[in-house]
Design an enzyme around this catalytic site. Structure first.
Site, short mmCIF file in Angstrom:
data_model
loop_
_atom_site.label_atom_id
_atom_site.label_comp_id
_atom_site.label_asym_id
_atom_site.label_seq_id
_atom_site.Cartn_x
_atom_site.Cartn_y
_atom_site.Cartn_z
N THR A 109 10.64 7.98 6.48
CA THR A 109 11.37 9.24 6.63
C THR A 109 12.41 9.39 5.50
OG1 THR A 109 13.16 8.31 7.94
CG2 THR A 109 11.20 9.01 9.16
N GLU A 165 5.13 8.15 5.74
CA GLU A 165 5.32 7.24 4.59
C GLU A 165 6.79 6.90 4.40
OE1 GLU A 165 2.98 6.00 2.58
OE2 GLU A 165 1.23 7.30 2.79
N CYS A 216 0.85 -1.21 0.00
CA CYS A 216 0.00 0.00 0.00
C CYS A 216 0.88 1.24 0.00
CB CYS A 216 -0.89 0.06 1.25
SG CYS A 216 -1.88 -1.41 1.54
P1 TGC Z 1 11.81 -6.24 5.10
O1 TGC Z 1 12.45 -7.42 5.77
O2 TGC Z 1 12.59 -5.46 4.11
O3 TGC Z 1 10.46 -6.70 4.39
C1 TGC Z 1 9.47 -7.45 5.09
C2 TGC Z 1 8.66 -8.20 4.06
O4 TGC Z 1 8.00 -7.27 3.18
C3 TGC Z 1 8.42 -7.50 1.82
N1 TGC Z 1 8.47 -6.19 1.19
C4 TGC Z 1 7.54 -5.74 0.36
N2 TGC Z 1 6.46 -6.31 -0.17
C5 TGC Z 1 5.69 -5.58 -1.01
N3 TGC Z 1 5.96 -4.31 -1.32
C6 TGC Z 1 7.06 -3.70 -0.81
N4 TGC Z 1 7.31 -2.43 -1.11
C7 TGC Z 1 7.90 -4.41 0.07
N5 TGC Z 1 9.03 -4.11 0.75
C8 TGC Z 1 9.36 -5.21 1.44
C9 TGC Z 1 9.74 -8.19 1.94
O5 TGC Z 1 10.03 -8.94 0.79
C10 TGC Z 1 9.51 -9.07 3.14
O6 TGC Z 1 8.70 -10.16 2.75
P2 TGC Z 1 8.81 -11.61 3.50
O7 TGC Z 1 7.83 -12.46 2.78
O8 TGC Z 1 10.24 -12.00 3.33
O9 TGC Z 1 8.43 -11.34 4.93
O10 TGC Z 1 11.24 -5.28 6.23
P3 TGC Z 1 12.01 -4.53 7.41
O11 TGC Z 1 11.34 -4.93 8.68
O12 TGC Z 1 13.49 -4.69 7.31
O13 TGC Z 1 11.62 -2.97 7.13
C11 TGC Z 1 12.06 -2.37 5.97
C12 TGC Z 1 11.68 -0.87 5.99
C13 TGC Z 1 12.40 -0.14 7.10
C14 TGC Z 1 12.14 -0.31 4.67
C15 TGC Z 1 10.16 -0.67 6.08
O14 TGC Z 1 9.62 -1.28 7.17
C16 TGC Z 1 9.74 0.76 5.95
O15 TGC Z 1 9.43 1.19 4.87
N6 TGC Z 1 9.64 1.58 7.10
C17 TGC Z 1 9.02 2.88 7.05
C18 TGC Z 1 7.65 2.81 7.69
C19 TGC Z 1 6.63 3.63 6.98
O16 TGC Z 1 6.80 4.06 5.84
N7 TGC Z 1 5.51 3.82 7.60
C20 TGC Z 1 4.42 4.54 7.01
C21 TGC Z 1 3.18 4.45 7.85
S1 TGC Z 1 1.74 4.96 6.97
C22 TGC Z 1 1.87 6.61 6.85
O17 TGC Z 1 2.81 7.23 7.19
C23 TGC Z 1 0.71 7.27 6.24
S2 TGC Z 1 0.80 8.98 6.14
C24 TGC Z 1 -0.42 9.18 4.99
C25 TGC Z 1 -0.82 10.55 4.70
O18 TGC Z 1 -1.35 11.24 5.60
O19 TGC Z 1 -0.70 10.93 3.51
P1 FAD Z 2 11.14 7.01 14.29
O1 FAD Z 2 10.97 5.72 13.56
O2 FAD Z 2 11.27 6.99 15.76
O3 FAD Z 2 12.39 7.76 13.66
C1 FAD Z 2 13.04 8.86 14.33
C2 FAD Z 2 14.30 9.20 13.55
O4 FAD Z 2 15.19 8.07 13.52
C3 FAD Z 2 14.01 9.53 12.07
O5 FAD Z 2 14.82 10.59 11.66
C4 FAD Z 2 14.39 8.26 11.34
O6 FAD Z 2 14.80 8.51 9.99
C5 FAD Z 2 15.54 7.75 12.20
N1 FAD Z 2 15.75 6.31 12.05
C6 FAD Z 2 14.90 5.31 12.42
N2 FAD Z 2 15.40 4.11 12.10
C7 FAD Z 2 16.59 4.35 11.51
C8 FAD Z 2 17.62 3.53 10.93
N3 FAD Z 2 17.49 2.20 10.85
N4 FAD Z 2 18.71 4.14 10.42
C9 FAD Z 2 18.85 5.48 10.44
N5 FAD Z 2 17.94 6.31 10.98
C10 FAD Z 2 16.82 5.74 11.49
N6 FAD Z 2 1.26 6.33 10.20
C11 FAD Z 2 0.25 5.49 9.87
O7 FAD Z 2 0.34 4.28 10.05
N7 FAD Z 2 -0.89 5.97 9.30
C12 FAD Z 2 -1.08 7.29 9.05
O8 FAD Z 2 -2.13 7.69 8.52
C13 FAD Z 2 -0.04 8.20 9.43
N8 FAD Z 2 -0.23 9.53 9.29
C14 FAD Z 2 0.71 10.40 9.79
C15 FAD Z 2 0.44 11.78 9.80
C16 FAD Z 2 1.37 12.67 10.35
C17 FAD Z 2 1.05 14.12 10.41
C18 FAD Z 2 2.60 12.17 10.86
C19 FAD Z 2 3.62 13.11 11.42
C20 FAD Z 2 2.86 10.82 10.85
C21 FAD Z 2 1.92 9.91 10.33
N9 FAD Z 2 2.13 8.53 10.39
C22 FAD Z 2 1.13 7.66 10.01
C23 FAD Z 2 3.32 8.01 11.04
C24 FAD Z 2 4.59 8.09 10.19
O9 FAD Z 2 4.59 7.14 9.18
C25 FAD Z 2 5.78 7.91 11.14
O10 FAD Z 2 5.88 9.11 11.90
C26 FAD Z 2 7.07 7.65 10.39
O11 FAD Z 2 7.04 6.38 9.76
C27 FAD Z 2 8.30 7.72 11.31
O12 FAD Z 2 8.10 7.02 12.50
P2 FAD Z 2 8.41 7.72 13.92
O13 FAD Z 2 7.72 9.03 13.93
O14 FAD Z 2 8.09 6.74 14.98
O15 FAD Z 2 9.95 8.03 13.89
#
Ligand code: TGC
Ligand code: FAD
Length: 392
Positions: A373, A371, A246
Protein backbone atom coordinates in the site's frame (compact mmCIF):
# COMPACT_ATOMS: atom_id res chain seq x y z
CA UNK A 1 -16.53 5.14 -25.93
CA UNK A 2 -15.01 7.81 -28.17
CA UNK A 3 -12.23 6.94 -30.70
CA UNK A 4 -8.78 6.62 -29.10
CA UNK A 5 -6.99 9.85 -30.07
CA UNK A 6 -4.21 9.48 -27.50
CA UNK A 7 -0.99 11.39 -28.07
CA UNK A 8 1.80 11.02 -25.57
CA UNK A 9 3.10 14.04 -23.64
CA UNK A 10 6.91 14.32 -23.76
CA UNK A 11 7.55 17.80 -22.40
CA UNK A 12 11.28 17.37 -21.75
CA UNK A 13 12.10 15.22 -24.81
CA UNK A 14 12.60 12.02 -22.83
CA UNK A 15 12.36 10.18 -26.15
CA UNK A 16 15.92 11.32 -26.85
CA UNK A 17 17.10 9.22 -23.90
CA UNK A 18 15.45 6.10 -25.28
CA UNK A 19 17.12 3.86 -27.84
CA UNK A 20 15.59 3.22 -31.23
CA UNK A 21 14.62 -0.24 -29.97
CA UNK A 22 12.87 1.25 -26.92
CA UNK A 23 10.85 3.58 -29.12
CA UNK A 24 9.92 0.79 -31.51
CA UNK A 25 8.75 -1.44 -28.65
CA UNK A 26 6.81 1.42 -27.06
CA UNK A 27 5.15 2.40 -30.35
CA UNK A 28 4.26 -1.21 -31.19
CA UNK A 29 2.61 -1.66 -27.79
CA UNK A 30 0.82 1.68 -28.18
CA UNK A 31 -0.59 0.78 -31.57
CA UNK A 32 -1.68 -2.63 -30.27
CA UNK A 33 -3.51 -1.02 -27.34
CA UNK A 34 -5.27 1.42 -29.69
CA UNK A 35 -6.36 -1.40 -31.98
CA UNK A 36 -7.13 -4.24 -29.56
CA UNK A 37 -7.80 -2.74 -26.11
CA UNK A 38 -9.40 0.69 -26.54
CA UNK A 39 -12.39 -0.53 -28.60
CA UNK A 40 -13.40 -3.24 -26.11
CA UNK A 41 -12.23 -2.11 -22.68
CA UNK A 42 -15.19 0.02 -21.65
CA UNK A 43 -17.65 -2.82 -22.26
CA UNK A 44 -15.39 -5.34 -20.49
CA UNK A 45 -15.22 -3.00 -17.51
CA UNK A 46 -18.97 -2.33 -17.44
CA UNK A 47 -19.65 -6.08 -17.60
CA UNK A 48 -16.88 -6.84 -15.08
CA UNK A 49 -15.38 -9.42 -17.42
CA UNK A 50 -11.73 -9.98 -18.26
CA UNK A 51 -11.39 -9.79 -22.07
CA UNK A 52 -9.53 -13.08 -22.54
CA UNK A 53 -9.46 -12.66 -26.31
CA UNK A 54 -6.49 -10.31 -25.83
CA UNK A 55 -4.19 -12.94 -24.27
CA UNK A 56 -2.69 -14.07 -27.59
CA UNK A 57 -2.03 -10.48 -28.62
CA UNK A 58 -0.34 -9.72 -25.30
CA UNK A 59 1.99 -12.66 -25.91
CA UNK A 60 2.65 -11.50 -29.49
CA UNK A 61 3.78 -8.01 -28.44
CA UNK A 62 6.17 -9.59 -25.92
CA UNK A 63 4.25 -8.53 -22.80
CA UNK A 64 4.66 -11.97 -21.17
CA UNK A 65 8.22 -12.17 -19.83
CA UNK A 66 9.78 -9.29 -21.80
CA UNK A 67 13.09 -9.66 -19.95
CA UNK A 68 13.13 -13.48 -19.82
CA UNK A 69 15.86 -14.84 -22.17
CA UNK A 70 14.77 -15.96 -25.62
CA UNK A 71 15.92 -19.57 -24.96
CA UNK A 72 12.95 -19.83 -22.53
CA UNK A 73 10.51 -18.13 -24.89
CA UNK A 74 10.87 -14.60 -23.48
CA UNK A 75 11.65 -11.49 -25.53
CA UNK A 76 15.13 -11.01 -23.99
CA UNK A 77 14.59 -7.25 -23.64
CA UNK A 78 16.02 -4.81 -21.11
CA UNK A 79 14.20 -3.32 -18.13
CA UNK A 80 13.32 -0.01 -19.81
CA UNK A 81 11.60 -1.94 -22.61
CA UNK A 82 9.68 -3.89 -19.98
CA UNK A 83 8.65 -0.62 -18.33
CA UNK A 84 7.56 0.99 -21.58
CA UNK A 85 5.33 -2.00 -22.40
CA UNK A 86 3.71 -1.73 -18.95
CA UNK A 87 3.24 2.04 -19.45
CA UNK A 88 1.40 1.47 -22.72
CA UNK A 89 -0.75 -1.37 -21.38
CA UNK A 90 -1.85 0.65 -18.35
CA UNK A 91 -2.56 3.60 -20.64
CA UNK A 92 -5.22 1.22 -21.96
CA UNK A 93 -6.33 -0.19 -18.59
CA UNK A 94 -4.67 -1.14 -15.29
CA UNK A 95 -6.33 -4.57 -15.46
CA UNK A 96 -4.59 -5.38 -18.74
CA UNK A 97 -1.24 -4.31 -17.28
CA UNK A 98 -2.02 -6.37 -14.17
CA UNK A 99 -2.35 -9.53 -16.21
CA UNK A 100 0.98 -8.89 -17.91
CA UNK A 101 2.68 -7.90 -14.62
CA UNK A 102 1.51 -11.03 -12.85
CA UNK A 103 2.47 -13.32 -15.73
CA UNK A 104 5.92 -11.72 -16.15
CA UNK A 105 7.11 -10.68 -12.72
CA UNK A 106 5.13 -12.86 -10.34
CA UNK A 107 5.03 -16.14 -12.29
CA UNK A 108 7.81 -16.25 -14.91
CA UNK A 109 10.28 -14.33 -12.71
CA UNK A 110 10.19 -16.82 -9.79
CA UNK A 111 10.27 -19.84 -12.11
CA UNK A 112 13.26 -18.37 -13.96
CA UNK A 113 15.13 -17.18 -10.84
CA UNK A 114 14.16 -19.73 -8.19
CA UNK A 115 13.22 -22.76 -10.31
CA UNK A 116 15.38 -25.57 -11.67
CA UNK A 117 16.14 -26.20 -15.33
CA UNK A 118 13.36 -28.76 -15.70
CA UNK A 119 10.79 -26.26 -14.35
CA UNK A 120 12.10 -23.47 -16.58
CA UNK A 121 11.86 -25.61 -19.71
CA UNK A 122 8.48 -27.04 -18.77
CA UNK A 123 6.68 -23.79 -17.92
CA UNK A 124 8.41 -20.68 -19.30
CA UNK A 125 7.88 -21.11 -23.08
CA UNK A 126 4.19 -21.86 -22.57
CA UNK A 127 3.80 -18.87 -20.24
CA UNK A 128 5.56 -16.61 -22.77
CA UNK A 129 3.24 -17.72 -25.58
CA UNK A 130 0.11 -17.37 -23.43
CA UNK A 131 -0.64 -21.10 -23.72
CA UNK A 132 -0.45 -21.14 -19.92
CA UNK A 133 -1.62 -18.28 -17.68
CA UNK A 134 -0.34 -17.97 -14.13
CA UNK A 135 -1.21 -16.24 -10.88
CA UNK A 136 0.63 -15.45 -7.64
CA UNK A 137 -0.66 -16.33 -4.20
CA UNK A 138 0.91 -14.42 -1.33
CA UNK A 139 -1.91 -12.46 0.38
CA UNK A 140 -4.24 -14.17 2.86
CA UNK A 141 -7.43 -12.95 4.52
CA UNK A 142 -5.59 -12.07 7.74
CA UNK A 143 -2.17 -11.33 6.22
CA UNK A 144 -2.06 -8.60 3.58
CA UNK A 145 0.60 -6.01 4.39
CA UNK A 146 2.25 -8.54 6.68
CA UNK A 147 2.67 -11.59 4.43
CA UNK A 148 5.28 -13.09 6.77
CA UNK A 149 2.40 -14.04 9.10
CA UNK A 150 0.85 -16.39 6.51
CA UNK A 151 -0.68 -19.64 7.72
CA UNK A 152 -0.95 -21.56 4.41
CA UNK A 153 1.27 -24.57 4.98
CA UNK A 154 2.55 -27.84 3.54
CA UNK A 155 4.09 -30.98 4.93
CA UNK A 156 6.33 -33.59 3.40
CA UNK A 157 4.40 -36.83 2.89
CA UNK A 158 7.17 -38.80 1.23
CA UNK A 159 6.04 -38.89 -2.40
CA UNK A 160 4.37 -35.46 -2.37
CA UNK A 161 3.72 -32.30 -0.33
CA UNK A 162 0.29 -31.89 1.29
CA UNK A 163 -0.86 -28.25 0.96
CA UNK A 164 -3.56 -26.58 3.09
CA UNK A 165 -4.77 -23.00 3.48
CA UNK A 166 -6.21 -20.20 1.36
CA UNK A 167 -5.14 -17.06 -0.48
CA UNK A 168 -7.35 -14.03 -1.15
CA UNK A 169 -7.33 -11.18 -3.69
CA UNK A 170 -5.46 -13.10 -6.36
CA UNK A 171 -5.34 -11.51 -9.83
CA UNK A 172 -6.18 -13.98 -12.63
CA UNK A 173 -6.89 -16.83 -10.20
CA UNK A 174 -10.32 -17.67 -11.70
CA UNK A 175 -8.82 -18.71 -15.02
CA UNK A 176 -5.11 -19.29 -14.33
CA UNK A 177 -3.63 -22.65 -15.29
CA UNK A 178 -0.94 -22.51 -12.62
CA UNK A 179 -0.41 -20.65 -9.34
CA UNK A 180 2.86 -19.73 -7.65
CA UNK A 181 1.87 -20.31 -4.04
CA UNK A 182 3.87 -19.14 -1.03
CA UNK A 183 3.42 -21.44 1.97
CA UNK A 184 5.26 -22.44 5.15
CA UNK A 185 6.85 -25.83 5.72
CA UNK A 186 6.66 -27.50 9.14
CA UNK A 187 9.69 -25.50 10.28
CA UNK A 188 7.82 -22.29 9.37
CA UNK A 189 10.08 -21.45 6.41
CA UNK A 190 8.33 -19.84 3.40
CA UNK A 191 8.74 -21.69 0.10
CA UNK A 192 7.23 -21.41 -3.37
CA UNK A 193 5.16 -24.21 -4.93
CA UNK A 194 3.77 -24.47 -8.46
CA UNK A 195 0.14 -25.56 -8.03
CA UNK A 196 -1.64 -26.69 -11.21
CA UNK A 197 -5.34 -26.38 -12.05
CA UNK A 198 -6.97 -29.78 -11.82
CA UNK A 199 -5.07 -30.93 -8.73
CA UNK A 200 -7.58 -32.51 -6.32
CA UNK A 201 -8.64 -30.14 -3.51
CA UNK A 202 -7.54 -26.97 -5.37
CA UNK A 203 -10.30 -24.43 -6.18
CA UNK A 204 -10.29 -20.80 -7.34
CA UNK A 205 -13.58 -19.03 -6.51
CA UNK A 206 -14.02 -15.63 -8.16
CA UNK A 207 -14.41 -12.42 -6.12
CA UNK A 208 -17.41 -10.41 -7.34
CA UNK A 209 -18.69 -6.89 -6.71
CA UNK A 210 -15.47 -4.93 -7.29
CA UNK A 211 -15.77 -1.25 -8.22
CA UNK A 212 -12.13 -1.24 -9.32
CA UNK A 213 -10.14 -3.31 -11.83
CA UNK A 214 -13.42 -4.57 -13.19
CA UNK A 215 -11.82 -5.77 -16.42
CA UNK A 216 -9.47 -8.00 -14.41
CA UNK A 217 -10.52 -11.29 -12.81
CA UNK A 218 -9.72 -11.54 -9.09
CA UNK A 219 -10.32 -14.53 -6.85
CA UNK A 220 -9.22 -16.89 -4.13
CA UNK A 221 -6.93 -19.89 -4.08
CA UNK A 222 -8.21 -22.60 -1.75
CA UNK A 223 -6.10 -25.63 -0.84
CA UNK A 224 -7.85 -28.54 0.86
CA UNK A 225 -5.31 -31.34 1.26
CA UNK A 226 -3.81 -30.71 -2.18
CA UNK A 227 -1.12 -33.26 -3.11
CA UNK A 228 1.59 -31.23 -4.84
CA UNK A 229 4.28 -33.28 -6.64
CA UNK A 230 7.71 -32.74 -5.16
CA UNK A 231 9.11 -31.60 -8.50
CA UNK A 232 6.80 -28.54 -8.22
CA UNK A 233 8.75 -26.98 -5.33
CA UNK A 234 10.89 -23.99 -6.37
CA UNK A 235 14.25 -25.12 -4.99
CA UNK A 236 16.59 -22.17 -5.35
CA UNK A 237 15.29 -19.55 -2.89
CA UNK A 238 13.17 -19.54 0.24
CA UNK A 239 12.15 -17.20 3.07
CA UNK A 240 10.00 -14.05 2.71
CA UNK A 241 12.77 -12.59 0.56
CA UNK A 242 11.71 -14.94 -2.27
CA UNK A 243 8.23 -13.44 -2.87
CA UNK A 244 9.54 -9.95 -2.01
CA UNK A 245 12.12 -10.33 -4.79
CA UNK A 246 9.27 -10.95 -7.26
CA UNK A 247 7.48 -7.89 -5.90
CA UNK A 248 10.51 -5.71 -6.63
CA UNK A 249 10.14 -6.60 -10.29
CA UNK A 250 6.35 -6.19 -10.39
CA UNK A 251 6.39 -2.89 -8.45
CA UNK A 252 8.95 -1.56 -10.93
CA UNK A 253 6.55 -2.36 -13.79
CA UNK A 254 3.66 -0.72 -11.94
CA UNK A 255 5.71 2.47 -11.53
CA UNK A 256 5.86 2.71 -15.34
CA UNK A 257 2.25 1.61 -15.72
CA UNK A 258 0.91 4.40 -13.52
CA UNK A 259 2.52 6.96 -15.84
CA UNK A 260 0.48 5.45 -18.67
CA UNK A 261 -2.80 5.90 -16.79
CA UNK A 262 -1.83 9.47 -15.84
CA UNK A 263 -0.90 10.33 -19.44
CA UNK A 264 -4.24 9.08 -20.71
CA UNK A 265 -6.18 11.17 -18.18
CA UNK A 266 -4.09 14.29 -18.89
CA UNK A 267 -4.33 13.89 -22.67
CA UNK A 268 -8.10 13.42 -22.48
CA UNK A 269 -8.56 16.46 -20.21
CA UNK A 270 -6.28 18.67 -22.29
CA UNK A 271 -8.19 17.89 -25.49
CA UNK A 272 -11.55 18.38 -23.78
CA UNK A 273 -10.46 21.72 -22.30
CA UNK A 274 -9.84 23.07 -25.80
CA UNK A 275 -13.10 21.72 -27.26
CA UNK A 276 -15.57 22.49 -24.48
CA UNK A 277 -16.89 26.05 -24.37
CA UNK A 278 -18.54 27.84 -21.43
CA UNK A 279 -19.11 31.58 -21.06
CA UNK A 280 -18.27 31.88 -24.76
CA UNK A 281 -14.72 30.56 -24.39
CA UNK A 282 -12.91 27.20 -24.28
CA UNK A 283 -12.73 26.10 -20.64
CA UNK A 284 -8.96 25.65 -21.19
CA UNK A 285 -8.66 29.43 -21.37
CA UNK A 286 -9.69 29.83 -17.73
CA UNK A 287 -6.77 30.15 -15.33
CA UNK A 288 -8.13 27.58 -12.89
CA UNK A 289 -8.26 24.91 -15.59
CA UNK A 290 -4.80 25.86 -16.86
CA UNK A 291 -3.43 25.49 -13.33
CA UNK A 292 -4.74 21.93 -13.18
CA UNK A 293 -3.30 21.04 -16.59
CA UNK A 294 0.05 22.73 -15.96
CA UNK A 295 0.48 20.92 -12.66
CA UNK A 296 -0.43 17.62 -14.29
CA UNK A 297 2.19 17.87 -17.02
CA UNK A 298 4.77 18.93 -14.42
CA UNK A 299 4.06 15.86 -12.28
CA UNK A 300 4.00 13.50 -15.27
CA UNK A 301 7.34 14.87 -16.46
CA UNK A 302 8.94 14.44 -13.00
CA UNK A 303 7.63 10.87 -12.81
CA UNK A 304 8.91 10.06 -16.30
CA UNK A 305 12.45 11.06 -15.35
CA UNK A 306 12.41 9.36 -11.94
CA UNK A 307 11.22 6.17 -13.58
CA UNK A 308 13.58 6.29 -16.54
CA UNK A 309 16.48 6.69 -14.08
CA UNK A 310 15.16 3.74 -12.06
CA UNK A 311 15.14 1.75 -15.31
CA UNK A 312 18.79 2.61 -15.93
CA UNK A 313 19.67 1.47 -12.38
CA UNK A 314 17.59 -1.67 -12.88
CA UNK A 315 19.46 -2.46 -16.10
CA UNK A 316 22.71 -2.14 -14.14
CA UNK A 317 21.28 -4.33 -11.35
CA UNK A 318 21.67 -1.39 -8.93
CA UNK A 319 18.02 -0.49 -8.19
CA UNK A 320 17.26 -0.99 -4.50
CA UNK A 321 13.95 -2.18 -3.04
CA UNK A 322 13.55 1.24 -1.39
CA UNK A 323 14.10 3.10 -4.67
CA UNK A 324 11.47 0.92 -6.34
CA UNK A 325 9.07 1.58 -3.43
CA UNK A 326 9.55 5.33 -3.72
CA UNK A 327 8.88 5.25 -7.44
CA UNK A 328 5.80 2.98 -7.23
CA UNK A 329 4.35 5.10 -4.44
CA UNK A 330 5.06 8.44 -6.09
CA UNK A 331 3.78 7.46 -9.51
CA UNK A 332 0.54 5.80 -8.42
CA UNK A 333 -0.26 8.73 -6.12
CA UNK A 334 0.53 11.13 -8.96
CA UNK A 335 -1.72 9.19 -11.35
CA UNK A 336 -4.61 9.09 -8.87
CA UNK A 337 -4.43 12.84 -8.28
CA UNK A 338 -4.29 13.50 -12.02
CA UNK A 339 -7.28 11.20 -12.59
CA UNK A 340 -9.28 13.15 -10.00
CA UNK A 341 -8.31 16.57 -11.45
CA UNK A 342 -8.93 15.41 -15.03
CA UNK A 343 -12.35 14.14 -14.08
CA UNK A 344 -13.23 17.58 -12.79
CA UNK A 345 -12.13 19.23 -16.03
CA UNK A 346 -14.65 17.06 -17.88
CA UNK A 347 -17.46 18.09 -15.55
CA UNK A 348 -20.42 15.71 -15.72
CA UNK A 349 -19.05 13.99 -18.83
CA UNK A 350 -16.13 12.87 -16.70
CA UNK A 351 -18.20 10.31 -14.85
CA UNK A 352 -19.37 8.55 -18.02
CA UNK A 353 -17.86 5.66 -19.92
CA UNK A 354 -17.56 7.90 -22.98
CA UNK A 355 -14.17 8.87 -21.57
CA UNK A 356 -11.56 6.67 -19.83
CA UNK A 357 -10.91 8.86 -16.79
CA UNK A 358 -13.34 7.44 -14.24
CA UNK A 359 -12.27 3.89 -15.16
CA UNK A 360 -8.59 4.81 -14.62
CA UNK A 361 -9.46 6.51 -11.32
CA UNK A 362 -11.29 3.49 -9.99
CA UNK A 363 -8.58 1.11 -11.20
CA UNK A 364 -5.89 3.17 -9.51
CA UNK A 365 -7.60 2.64 -6.14
CA UNK A 366 -6.49 -0.99 -6.45
CA UNK A 367 -3.07 -0.11 -7.82
CA UNK A 368 -2.39 2.18 -4.84
CA UNK A 369 -3.24 -0.77 -2.55
CA UNK A 370 -1.79 -3.88 -4.17
CA UNK A 371 1.89 -4.70 -4.36
CA UNK A 372 2.30 -2.83 -1.07
CA UNK A 373 0.00 0.00 0.00
CA UNK A 374 0.85 3.70 -0.22
CA UNK A 375 1.65 3.73 3.51
CA UNK A 376 3.74 0.55 3.46
CA UNK A 377 5.96 2.04 0.74
CA UNK A 378 6.38 5.21 2.76
CA UNK A 379 7.54 3.11 5.70
CA UNK A 380 10.00 1.23 3.47
CA UNK A 381 11.50 4.61 2.54
CA UNK A 382 11.41 5.64 6.21
CA UNK A 383 13.31 2.51 7.21
CA UNK A 384 15.85 3.03 4.44
CA UNK A 385 16.69 6.63 5.40
CA UNK A 386 16.55 6.30 9.19
CA UNK A 387 17.62 2.70 9.73
CA UNK A 388 14.69 2.45 12.16
CA UNK A 389 12.09 -0.25 11.42
CA UNK A 390 8.45 0.86 11.88
CA UNK A 391 7.18 -2.69 11.22
CA UNK A 392 8.81 -4.39 14.22
P1 TGC B 1 11.52 -8.13 6.57
O1 TGC B 1 11.92 -8.62 7.93
O2 TGC B 1 11.84 -6.73 6.18
O3 TGC B 1 12.14 -9.09 5.46
C1 TGC B 1 11.98 -10.51 5.53
C2 TGC B 1 13.11 -11.12 4.74
O4 TGC B 1 13.03 -10.72 3.36
C3 TGC B 1 14.23 -10.02 2.98
N1 TGC B 1 13.83 -8.98 2.05
C4 TGC B 1 13.99 -9.05 0.74
N2 TGC B 1 14.59 -9.96 -0.04
C5 TGC B 1 14.60 -9.75 -1.37
N3 TGC B 1 14.01 -8.70 -1.95
C6 TGC B 1 13.41 -7.75 -1.20
N4 TGC B 1 12.81 -6.72 -1.77
C7 TGC B 1 13.36 -7.91 0.20
N5 TGC B 1 12.85 -7.19 1.23
C8 TGC B 1 13.13 -7.86 2.35
C9 TGC B 1 14.81 -9.52 4.26
O5 TGC B 1 16.19 -9.31 4.16
C10 TGC B 1 14.49 -10.67 5.20
O6 TGC B 1 15.38 -11.74 4.92
P2 TGC B 1 15.82 -12.78 6.09
O7 TGC B 1 16.76 -13.71 5.40
O8 TGC B 1 16.42 -11.93 7.15
O9 TGC B 1 14.53 -13.45 6.52
O10 TGC B 1 9.97 -8.41 6.38
P3 TGC B 1 8.73 -7.88 7.22
O11 TGC B 1 7.97 -9.09 7.67
O12 TGC B 1 9.13 -6.88 8.26
O13 TGC B 1 7.83 -7.14 6.08
C11 TGC B 1 8.34 -6.04 5.45
C12 TGC B 1 7.27 -5.43 4.51
C13 TGC B 1 6.08 -4.92 5.29
C14 TGC B 1 7.92 -4.27 3.82
C15 TGC B 1 6.84 -6.43 3.43
O14 TGC B 1 6.37 -7.60 3.96
C16 TGC B 1 5.91 -5.86 2.41
O15 TGC B 1 6.36 -5.40 1.39
N6 TGC B 1 4.51 -5.89 2.62
C17 TGC B 1 3.58 -5.55 1.56
C18 TGC B 1 2.95 -6.82 1.02
C19 TGC B 1 2.77 -6.79 -0.45
O16 TGC B 1 3.33 -5.99 -1.18
N7 TGC B 1 2.02 -7.73 -0.96
C20 TGC B 1 1.80 -7.85 -2.37
C21 TGC B 1 1.06 -9.12 -2.70
S1 TGC B 1 1.15 -9.51 -4.41
C22 TGC B 1 0.14 -8.40 -5.16
O17 TGC B 1 -0.38 -7.50 -4.60
C23 TGC B 1 -0.03 -8.61 -6.60
S2 TGC B 1 -1.08 -7.51 -7.38
C24 TGC B 1 -0.57 -7.82 -8.95
C25 TGC B 1 -1.33 -7.19 -10.02
O18 TGC B 1 -2.53 -7.52 -10.20
O19 TGC B 1 -0.70 -6.43 -10.79
P1 FAD C 1 -4.12 -4.43 5.20
O1 FAD C 1 -2.76 -5.02 5.27
O2 FAD C 1 -5.16 -4.92 6.14
O3 FAD C 1 -3.98 -2.85 5.36
C1 FAD C 1 -5.11 -2.01 5.68
C2 FAD C 1 -4.57 -0.60 5.94
O4 FAD C 1 -3.66 -0.62 7.06
C3 FAD C 1 -3.76 -0.05 4.75
O5 FAD C 1 -4.04 1.31 4.58
C4 FAD C 1 -2.32 -0.24 5.19
O6 FAD C 1 -1.44 0.72 4.58
C5 FAD C 1 -2.43 -0.04 6.70
N1 FAD C 1 -1.33 -0.68 7.41
C6 FAD C 1 -1.05 -2.01 7.50
N2 FAD C 1 0.05 -2.23 8.22
C7 FAD C 1 0.51 -1.01 8.58
C8 FAD C 1 1.63 -0.53 9.33
N3 FAD C 1 2.56 -1.37 9.82
N4 FAD C 1 1.76 0.80 9.51
C9 FAD C 1 0.87 1.67 9.00
N5 FAD C 1 -0.21 1.30 8.30
C10 FAD C 1 -0.37 -0.03 8.09
N6 FAD C 1 -2.20 -10.30 -3.54
C11 FAD C 1 -1.55 -11.38 -4.03
O7 FAD C 1 -0.86 -12.10 -3.31
N7 FAD C 1 -1.63 -11.70 -5.35
C12 FAD C 1 -2.36 -10.97 -6.24
O8 FAD C 1 -2.40 -11.28 -7.44
C13 FAD C 1 -3.09 -9.84 -5.73
N8 FAD C 1 -3.90 -9.14 -6.56
C14 FAD C 1 -4.71 -8.16 -6.03
C15 FAD C 1 -5.68 -7.55 -6.84
C16 FAD C 1 -6.53 -6.58 -6.31
C17 FAD C 1 -7.59 -5.98 -7.17
C18 FAD C 1 -6.38 -6.19 -4.95
C19 FAD C 1 -7.26 -5.12 -4.37
C20 FAD C 1 -5.43 -6.78 -4.16
C21 FAD C 1 -4.59 -7.79 -4.67
N9 FAD C 1 -3.67 -8.46 -3.86
C22 FAD C 1 -2.97 -9.54 -4.35
C23 FAD C 1 -3.62 -8.17 -2.44
C24 FAD C 1 -2.86 -6.89 -2.08
O9 FAD C 1 -1.49 -7.05 -2.22
C25 FAD C 1 -3.25 -6.51 -0.66
O10 FAD C 1 -4.59 -6.03 -0.71
C26 FAD C 1 -2.33 -5.45 -0.07
O11 FAD C 1 -1.03 -5.97 0.13
C27 FAD C 1 -2.86 -4.89 1.25
O12 FAD C 1 -3.29 -5.90 2.11
P2 FAD C 1 -4.75 -5.81 2.80
O13 FAD C 1 -5.73 -5.55 1.73
O14 FAD C 1 -4.91 -7.03 3.64
O15 FAD C 1 -4.70 -4.53 3.70
Amino acid sequence: MKPDLFTSPDYFHLDELLTEEHRLIRDTSREWVKKEVSPIIEEACQKAKFPNQILTGLAEIGAFGPYIPAEYGGAGLDQISYGLIMQELERGDSGIRSTASVQSSLVMYPIYNYGNEEQRKRFLPKLASGELIGCFGLTEADHGSNPGGMTTNFKDCGDYFLLNGAKLWISNSPFADIAIVWAKNVEGRIKGLIVERGMDGFTTPETHGKWSLRASATGELVFDNVKVPKQNLLPNKDGLGAPLGCLDSARYGIAWGAIGAAMDCYDTALRYSKERHQFGKPIGSFQLQQKKLAEMITEITKAQFLTWRLGVLKNEDRASTAQISMCKRNNVDMALKIARESRQILGGMGITGDYPIMRHMMNLESVVTYEGTHDIHLLITGLDITGLNAFK
